[in-house]
Design a protein around this motif. Sequence first.
Motif, short mmCIF file in Angstrom:
data_model
loop_
_atom_site.label_atom_id
_atom_site.label_comp_id
_atom_site.label_asym_id
_atom_site.label_seq_id
_atom_site.Cartn_x
_atom_site.Cartn_y
_atom_site.Cartn_z
N VAL A 49 59.41 -68.51 -79.58
CA VAL A 49 60.72 -68.63 -80.23
C VAL A 49 60.61 -68.47 -81.75
O VAL A 49 61.50 -67.88 -82.38
CB VAL A 49 61.37 -69.99 -79.87
N THR A 50 59.53 -68.94 -82.34
CA THR A 50 59.38 -68.84 -83.79
C THR A 50 58.78 -67.51 -84.24
O THR A 50 58.62 -67.28 -85.44
CB THR A 50 58.52 -70.00 -84.34
N GLY A 51 58.44 -66.65 -83.29
CA GLY A 51 57.95 -65.32 -83.64
C GLY A 51 56.49 -65.25 -84.03
O GLY A 51 56.07 -64.24 -84.59
N HIS A 52 55.72 -66.26 -83.73
CA HIS A 52 54.29 -66.25 -84.04
C HIS A 52 53.54 -65.58 -82.89
O HIS A 52 52.80 -66.20 -82.13
CB HIS A 52 53.79 -67.67 -84.28
N ARG A 53 53.75 -64.27 -82.79
CA ARG A 53 53.27 -63.52 -81.63
C ARG A 53 51.75 -63.44 -81.57
O ARG A 53 51.18 -63.47 -80.49
CB ARG A 53 53.92 -62.15 -81.61
N ARG A 54 51.08 -63.31 -82.68
CA ARG A 54 49.61 -63.25 -82.65
C ARG A 54 49.04 -64.59 -82.19
O ARG A 54 48.15 -64.64 -81.34
CB ARG A 54 49.05 -62.86 -84.02
N ALA A 55 49.57 -65.69 -82.72
CA ALA A 55 49.14 -67.02 -82.28
C ALA A 55 49.47 -67.22 -80.80
O ALA A 55 48.70 -67.84 -80.06
CB ALA A 55 49.80 -68.10 -83.13
N LEU A 56 50.59 -66.68 -80.35
CA LEU A 56 50.96 -66.77 -78.94
C LEU A 56 49.92 -66.05 -78.07
O LEU A 56 49.54 -66.55 -77.02
CB LEU A 56 52.35 -66.18 -78.72
N GLY A 57 49.46 -64.90 -78.53
CA GLY A 57 48.42 -64.18 -77.80
C GLY A 57 47.16 -65.01 -77.64
O GLY A 57 46.59 -65.12 -76.55
N TRP A 58 46.74 -65.64 -78.73
CA TRP A 58 45.55 -66.50 -78.67
C TRP A 58 45.80 -67.72 -77.79
O TRP A 58 44.92 -68.13 -77.01
CB TRP A 58 45.12 -66.93 -80.08
N ALA A 59 46.98 -68.30 -77.88
CA ALA A 59 47.29 -69.47 -77.06
C ALA A 59 47.32 -69.11 -75.57
O ALA A 59 46.90 -69.92 -74.73
CB ALA A 59 48.62 -70.09 -77.49
N LEU A 60 47.79 -67.93 -75.23
CA LEU A 60 47.76 -67.48 -73.84
C LEU A 60 46.32 -67.36 -73.35
O LEU A 60 45.99 -67.76 -72.23
CB LEU A 60 48.50 -66.16 -73.68
N LEU A 61 45.46 -66.80 -74.20
CA LEU A 61 44.05 -66.67 -73.82
C LEU A 61 43.41 -68.04 -73.59
O LEU A 61 42.74 -68.26 -72.58
CB LEU A 61 43.27 -65.90 -74.89
N VAL A 62 43.63 -68.94 -74.52
CA VAL A 62 43.05 -70.28 -74.39
C VAL A 62 43.68 -71.04 -73.22
O VAL A 62 43.00 -71.70 -72.44
CB VAL A 62 43.20 -71.07 -75.71
N GLY A 63 44.99 -70.91 -73.07
CA GLY A 63 45.70 -71.58 -71.98
C GLY A 63 45.26 -71.11 -70.60
O GLY A 63 45.33 -71.86 -69.62
#
Length: 141
Positions: free
Chosen positions: A69-83
């Motif tokens: 929602v906040t547009g932090h797409r690169r961090a979202l990519g990393w969070a998906l990998l870790v998740g």
Amino acid sequence: MSLKKINTVLAAAFILFILWFGTEFILSPETTAPGFGLPSWPSGDGGGFLVVKGIRDVDLALVLGVLLVTGHRRALGWALLVGSLAAYGDMATVLAHHGSVATALGVHCLTATLMVVNGLLMLRETRKVAAAPATPAPQPA
């Protein structure tokens, strides 16, 4: 369809799925637990661990949702990998406790692998933006 739209739809689907599944484990672990793939209900006070699993899932979904929602797409990519490690861990848990191999692979492993793919696609989408060198503004002569 653009890579950004595909990534957004996939991430939103993961967020909703994880949030729903986690909420089910919190509200009614006794009816949700059999779908996890383990062969038996925990003995004694072990049922509380299912609520812990639900809280973990809801927390992960909220973190992913905030990043989306906040547009932090690169961090979202990393969070998906870790998740995805949580889903791979769930797969290993089911297999280690002689649970359903079909559920371990068809639910947990597939979910984790799709999260990895979505995370890598998200990082690929944002690679150029993150790697673009900052160019100084032209100075008047």
